[in-house]
Design an enzyme around this catalytic site. Structure first.
Site, short mmCIF file in Angstrom:
data_model
loop_
_atom_site.label_atom_id
_atom_site.label_comp_id
_atom_site.label_asym_id
_atom_site.label_seq_id
_atom_site.Cartn_x
_atom_site.Cartn_y
_atom_site.Cartn_z
CB CYS A 42 -5.12 -9.81 5.42
SG CYS A 42 -4.50 -9.08 6.89
N1 LIG Z 1 -6.51 -4.41 4.65
C1 LIG Z 1 -6.78 -5.21 5.67
O1 LIG Z 1 -7.89 -5.65 5.82
C2 LIG Z 1 -5.72 -5.57 6.70
C3 LIG Z 1 -6.14 -6.16 7.89
C4 LIG Z 1 -5.19 -6.47 8.86
C5 LIG Z 1 -3.84 -6.21 8.61
N2 LIG Z 1 -3.45 -5.66 7.44
C6 LIG Z 1 -2.02 -5.38 7.27
O2 LIG Z 1 -1.82 -3.98 7.49
C7 LIG Z 1 -0.77 -3.49 6.65
C8 LIG Z 1 -1.26 -2.33 5.81
O3 LIG Z 1 -2.29 -2.81 4.94
P1 LIG Z 1 -3.31 -1.86 4.18
O4 LIG Z 1 -4.42 -2.73 3.72
O5 LIG Z 1 -3.62 -0.65 4.98
O6 LIG Z 1 -2.40 -1.40 2.93
P2 LIG Z 1 -2.79 -0.30 1.83
O7 LIG Z 1 -2.07 -0.70 0.59
O8 LIG Z 1 -4.27 -0.08 1.81
O9 LIG Z 1 -2.16 1.05 2.40
C9 LIG Z 1 -0.81 1.23 2.64
C10 LIG Z 1 -0.49 2.71 2.50
O10 LIG Z 1 0.88 2.87 2.89
C11 LIG Z 1 1.46 3.84 2.05
N3 LIG Z 1 2.91 3.69 2.11
C12 LIG Z 1 3.69 2.76 1.52
N4 LIG Z 1 4.98 2.94 1.87
C13 LIG Z 1 5.00 4.02 2.69
C14 LIG Z 1 6.05 4.71 3.36
N5 LIG Z 1 7.30 4.31 3.27
N6 LIG Z 1 5.72 5.78 4.11
C15 LIG Z 1 4.42 6.20 4.21
N7 LIG Z 1 3.41 5.58 3.59
C16 LIG Z 1 3.70 4.51 2.84
C17 LIG Z 1 0.84 3.58 0.70
O11 LIG Z 1 0.94 4.73 -0.14
C18 LIG Z 1 -0.61 3.24 1.08
O12 LIG Z 1 -1.46 4.37 1.07
C19 LIG Z 1 -0.27 -4.70 5.87
O13 LIG Z 1 0.78 -5.30 6.57
C20 LIG Z 1 -1.48 -5.63 5.88
O14 LIG Z 1 -1.09 -6.99 5.72
C21 LIG Z 1 -4.37 -5.31 6.48
#
Ligand SMILES: NC(=O)c1ccc[n+]([C@@H]2O[C@H](COP(=O)([O-])OP(=O)(O)OC[C@H]3O[C@@H](n4cnc5c(N)ncnc54)[C@H](O)[C@@H]3O)[C@@H](O)[C@H]2O)c1
Length: 448
Positions: free
Chosen positions: A278
């Site tokens: 992030c």
């Molecule tokens: N991790 C954090 O602390 C955090 C905090 C705020 C915002 N974000 C944002 O949230 C978003 C998600 O982050 P995250 O940490 O959950 O990512 P992550 O990598 O933990 O999880 C993403 C999931 O999406 C799945 N995925 C990918 N493409 C897909 C598709 N086409 N259809 C269905 N599933 C699919 C992956 O298999 C994975 O399990 C990002 O934009 C990130 O910047 C993350």
């Protein structure tokens, strides 16, 4: 009644009575806690992920996120109103679809929306009138209206009348027990009044407070503003650390004292650099979009550069201090204590600890690591070459065998008194020992 009003009224009722079926697309650090929270609030909840192995682990009740209460997932499964799936056909059964897929940087270090685009393409194939789609992944201002909306409208349905569309940035702080998914207010933005009303109605049921803003681009910008604020302040405090250290002043003591000011100051703490998916990424999205519209973000860009160089600067500092003690970094045996990007979570994405480990090895050191969350180093996008290394045991004998121990992540579950007693030299990038009141004998503690 025209069809826009009827879709709006139907969904509003289904939200108010919690009859709406809700799906997150993506079951990672954001999508899984979110869909479980939605389910715990009383909605029928489905988590869709293309990773079939993760889906199977979740459906068998496995604790896939370590800081969850042990029975959180199994309780949701037993309650029979939550299911994980990799079957895209289930999208058609939903009333509300929340997109929580990764938004990383491309190899050229530019915003990479490929996961968002492919998720939206799948949703578009199953879109039906009356549904609401909300993007939660971090994106640049304008992405919901210029990237997501046109793909969804290829279905022949129109946003704002046939279906509803908006953006609500995720503010998840993994591992934070004080501020949970439910207690953190949520920004909701959309480009038409119906979608804005529905987003507000839905999220008001899920979190402590929904905060509506005038457009999806504004909501997208809020997220980037929050993370850019952190980026700049982290760079600032790390710069102060180096300058104050040269003045013989302990920056941690300064920050702690400054934080007693009830206005105009907010504490940020020094460290080995920034990590996770992030904070290192959002400012790039903001500065890329600024250039795209003919503007600039020089302060953010400078802070980003300094944060990215932080592990390298620490490695230089370690080399210098070792040489002052008559040792060389080349050939030194060094233990990296903690490889997660922050304490008490199992996440090594963009971890500064791994960047530091790599840098020290480039300088000729032999590095081991210890991390209670990683008995074996996982495969990561940034450091695939480190996969499968094993966590070194933390005993008096092993600690004494290293020329230096570098505390990179201050996990709670580590025997720091043992480290204080047994290590030859300790480089502490997290103020671990002083903040816990652990006395380190002799002159062997170096705060970096
Ligand atoms: N991790 C954090 O602390 C955090 C905090 C705020 C915002 N974000 C944002 O949230 C978003 C998600 O982050 P995250 O940490 O959950 O990512 P992550 O990598 O933990 O999880 C993403 C999931 O999406 C799945 N995925 C990918 N493409 C897909 C598709 N086409 N259809 C269905 N599933 C699919 C992956 O298999 C994975 O399990 C990002 O934009 C990130 O910047 C993350």
């Amino acid at each position: 009644m025209n069809s826009a009003f009827s879709h709006f009224g139907t969904l509003k009722d289904r939200i108010a009575t919690k009859q709406a079926n809700v799906m997150t697309v993506g079951l990672g650090y954001v999508g899984l806690p979110l869909i479980l929270t939605i389910n715990e609030t009383g909605f029928n909840a489905t988590g869709f992920d293309i990773n079939a192995e993760r889906v199977a682990r979740i459906n068998s009740g496995e604790q896939v996120i370590s800081y969850f209460p042990p029975d959180r997932i199994s309780k949701a499964i037993e309650g029979a109103r939550f299911r994980a799936t990799s079957d895209a056909e289930r999208i058609a059964d939903q009333d509300i679809i929340l997109i929580c897929v990764p938004t990383p940087l491309s190899p050229e270090r530019e915003p990479d929306l490929k996961y968002v685009v492919s998720a939206v393409e799948v949703i578009a194939r199953h879109l039906r009138p009356g549904q609401m789609v909300v993007l939660e992944s971090t994106v640049w201002p304008g992405a919901t209206s210029t990237v997501v909306k046109p793909i969804l409208e290829r279905s022949g349905l129109k946003a704002g009348s046939d279906f509803f569309l908006g953006f609500s940035p995720e503010r998840e702080d993994p591992g934070n027990e004080t501020h949970t998914t439910r207690s953190i207010p949520k920004i909701v933005g959309a480009d038409d009044q119906h979608s804005r009303d529905l987003l507000e109605a839905f999220y008001s049921q899920i979190v402590s407070k929904a905060v509506p803003v005038s457009s999806s681009a504004t909501a997208e910008a809020v997220k980037l503003a929050e993370n850019s604020f952190r980026t700049v302040n982290i760079a600032l405090v790390n710069e102060m650390k180096v300058a104050m250290d040269a003045m013989g002043v302990d920056v941690w003591e300064v920050v702690k004292a400054a934080a007693t000011k009830p206005f105009g100051y907010m504490p940020f703490y020094p460290g080995p650099g920034i990590g996770g998916d992030c904070i290192p990424v959002s400012p790039v999205y903001l500065s890329w979009r600024a250039r795209d519209v003919g503007s600039q973000t020089p302060i953010i860009d400078l802070a980003r550069g300094n944060n990215e160089r932080a592990p390298e600067m620490l490695a230089d500092r370690i080399a210098l201090d070792l040489s002052k003690r008559g040792a060389a970094v080349k050939g030194a045996d060094i233990l990296i204590l903690g490889v997660s990007y922050k304490k008490d979570i199992e996440d090594t994405r963009v971890s500064p600890a791994l960047a530091l480990l790599n840098r020290l090895e480039e300088m000729g050191a032999r590095c081991d690591y210890h991390d209670p969350y990683f008995p074996v180093m996982p495969m990561t996008r940034d450091n695939p070459e480190l996969a499968n290394r094993k966590s070194a045991p933390l005993t008096a004998e092993t600690l004494a065998g290293y020329d230096a121990v570098v505390v990179t992540t201050d996990h709670t579950d580590v025997d720091y008194p043992l480290v204080a007693q047994s290590a030859q030299v300790i480089f502490d990038s997290r103020n671990t020992f002083d903040s816990r009141g652990i006395k380190v004998p002799g002159e062997k503690l170096i705060k970096i």
